[in-house]
Structures are given as C-alpha cells and as structure tokens.
Design an enzyme around this catalytic site. Sequence first.
Site, short mmCIF file in Angstrom:
data_model
loop_
_atom_site.label_atom_id
_atom_site.label_comp_id
_atom_site.label_asym_id
_atom_site.label_seq_id
_atom_site.Cartn_x
_atom_site.Cartn_y
_atom_site.Cartn_z
N ASN A 9 2.93 7.19 2.55
CA ASN A 9 3.52 6.69 4.17
C ASN A 9 4.28 7.08 4.83
OD1 ASN A 9 3.95 4.34 5.94
ND2 ASN A 9 4.71 3.01 4.13
N LYS A 11 4.80 6.06 7.51
CA LYS A 11 6.30 5.09 8.57
C LYS A 11 6.30 5.37 10.04
CE LYS A 11 8.20 4.26 3.39
NZ LYS A 11 9.25 3.24 3.23
N HIS A 94 2.91 -4.13 2.76
CA HIS A 94 3.80 -3.50 2.86
C HIS A 94 4.98 -3.96 2.08
CE1 HIS A 94 7.11 -0.46 3.07
NE2 HIS A 94 6.81 0.39 2.22
N GLU A 96 8.10 -3.57 3.93
CA GLU A 96 8.82 -3.50 5.29
C GLU A 96 7.81 -4.56 6.58
OE1 GLU A 96 8.73 0.01 5.73
OE2 GLU A 96 10.10 0.97 3.80
N GLU A 166 5.34 -1.55 -5.24
CA GLU A 166 6.83 -1.42 -5.18
C GLU A 166 7.61 -1.64 -4.75
OE1 GLU A 166 4.97 2.38 -2.15
OE2 GLU A 166 5.22 0.45 -0.61
N GLY A 172 13.24 3.45 -0.53
CA GLY A 172 14.12 5.36 0.61
C GLY A 172 15.73 4.45 -0.09
N SER A 212 11.15 5.45 -3.97
CA SER A 212 11.28 6.88 -4.32
C SER A 212 11.08 7.43 -5.26
CB SER A 212 12.88 5.95 -4.75
OG SER A 212 13.68 5.66 -3.96
P1 PGA Z 1 10.04 5.97 -0.05
O1 PGA Z 1 9.07 4.52 0.40
O2 PGA Z 1 8.69 6.38 -1.39
O3 PGA Z 1 10.74 6.82 0.42
O4 PGA Z 1 10.87 5.25 -1.51
C1 PGA Z 1 8.17 3.96 -0.20
C2 PGA Z 1 7.11 3.39 0.52
O5 PGA Z 1 7.41 2.73 0.96
O6 PGA Z 1 6.04 3.16 0.46
#
Ligand code: PGA
Length: 248
Positions: A9, A11, A94, A96, A166, A172, A212
């Site tokens: 992803n 983003k 997601h 976010e 997630e 992140g 992560s």
């Molecule tokens: P990350 O993000 O691997 O940077 O923690 C995962 C995601 O948001 O899909």
Amino acid sequence: MRKQIVAGNWKMNKSLEEGLGLYKAISSQTEASSKEVIVAAPFTHLSSLVALAKGGSVKIAAQNCHHELSGAYTGEVSAAMLSDLGVTYVILGHSERRAYANESNALLSKKVDAALAQNLKVIYCCGETLEERQSKGHFDLITQQITEGLFHLDASVLKNIVLAYEPVWAIGTGQTASSAQAQEMHAHIRKVVATKYGKASADTTCILYGGSCNPTNAKELFSQNDVDGGLIGGASLNAANFTSICKA
Ligand code: PGA
C-alpha cells in the site's frame, strides 16, 4: 490450501516516475513468487501501472473508491472507472480512511457493493486502536467492522473478498503486533466468518496482517496458521524490503 497474498500500500507516496520504477523492480524480483503480489497505488498512477502490468503476475489495486457509480461527487473516483482502467483490487476501509475521511461500516458496505458490482476484488480492512485493545473491546469491534461492512453479502461472492487485519496502533509506528496477537485475532476473524458463512468458506478466505510488517518480522507473522500474508505500508516503498517480504 489458501492463497497467500502480499499487498503493498503505497498510500500518498511516490511520483509517477518513481512508482513505475518501483513497480518494475518489484515485478522482476517476484516473478517466481508463490504468493500473489499486489501493488496499491495512488489513482494518478493506476493507468500507467495497469499498462505496465499487462501479462505480468503483479496485480494492481486502488486505495479507495466511491460508493456511487457516477454523479455529482467532485473529486471522487468510482469503482466503474477503476474497473474500466483494468484495476484488479480496491482497498476499502483502511483505518486512515476510517479516521480521516470518517468512513463508517455502513458506508463501507455500500463501497463493497459498488466494487463487487464492477468486478473488482476487495481488500477489506479492519483494526482496533490501542485504547480499544486496552479496554478489551477489540474482538467485538473487529466483529462489528466485519459484520456491518460485509455480512450483507451472499456467500457466493466471498471469494472476491480479502480481509486485512491492521491494528491501528501498529500502522506506521514500528510497533508490530506479536505473531501471537496476530494469530489470535486472525483466528477470531476466521471464526466470525465461519459462523456466518460456514467453515468451508472461512477456510478459503484470505486474511492478511498489516501494521509495521517488515523483512525481519514477516516470516514469523506469515507462518501463523491463520495469517495468509500481509498488507504492507512503509516497507512496500522500497523494492528490496518489499520483495524480501514477498519471499518470506
Ligand atoms: P505500515 O502500514 O506497514 O507502514 O505499518 C500498513 C498499512 O497501513 O497498510
């Protein structure tokens, strides 16, 4: 055996040129991968990536779509438009988007319908915040996210849904869920799916872990019984890291 999937992803990262370069590096290094490899890119990159991906094994995903087919929705992109481009998957729900765009389970259930109606496959995300975990509400919350977002669907379309667990506190942050925490929640999710759709359907549903995930922890996470691969954010922006996760 269930399919194993690793999805990157991106983003809101990478210029078009950078994205195409990253895609080329990923596709050349994952040709022999036994896992399905997916790249979820910004809308502006999708057309070029789909053209580049023709005939290859890496699938292209969008990171969102609107719940209506068309209309007066300035700035939005419909599932029909994505399907028209040749995109294979769309990520929905997601954390976010749940947090910054206020996307509710009810809205997501409409987006899921819109995507499936356009023959897109859906990567449906769920996950709890740290507070929700600490107050021991995380299992109920995940159950609710899945139930309200997906359980209106007929069993026959379940094969077009990939789930991604997630935990928000792991995204992140560098604070990965332990393999035991991931397995515990993935087993819970599979049980919830089995209760609704039966064990056979649940056993073939792919459940990815995200948060992560990196080349160092991927192997242990992916070796858990109910973890069928990963949804990778930060580490998917680097070809060496991402391909190493694909090989984990
Ligand atoms: P990350 O993000 O691997 O940077 O923690 C995962 C995601 O948001 O899909």
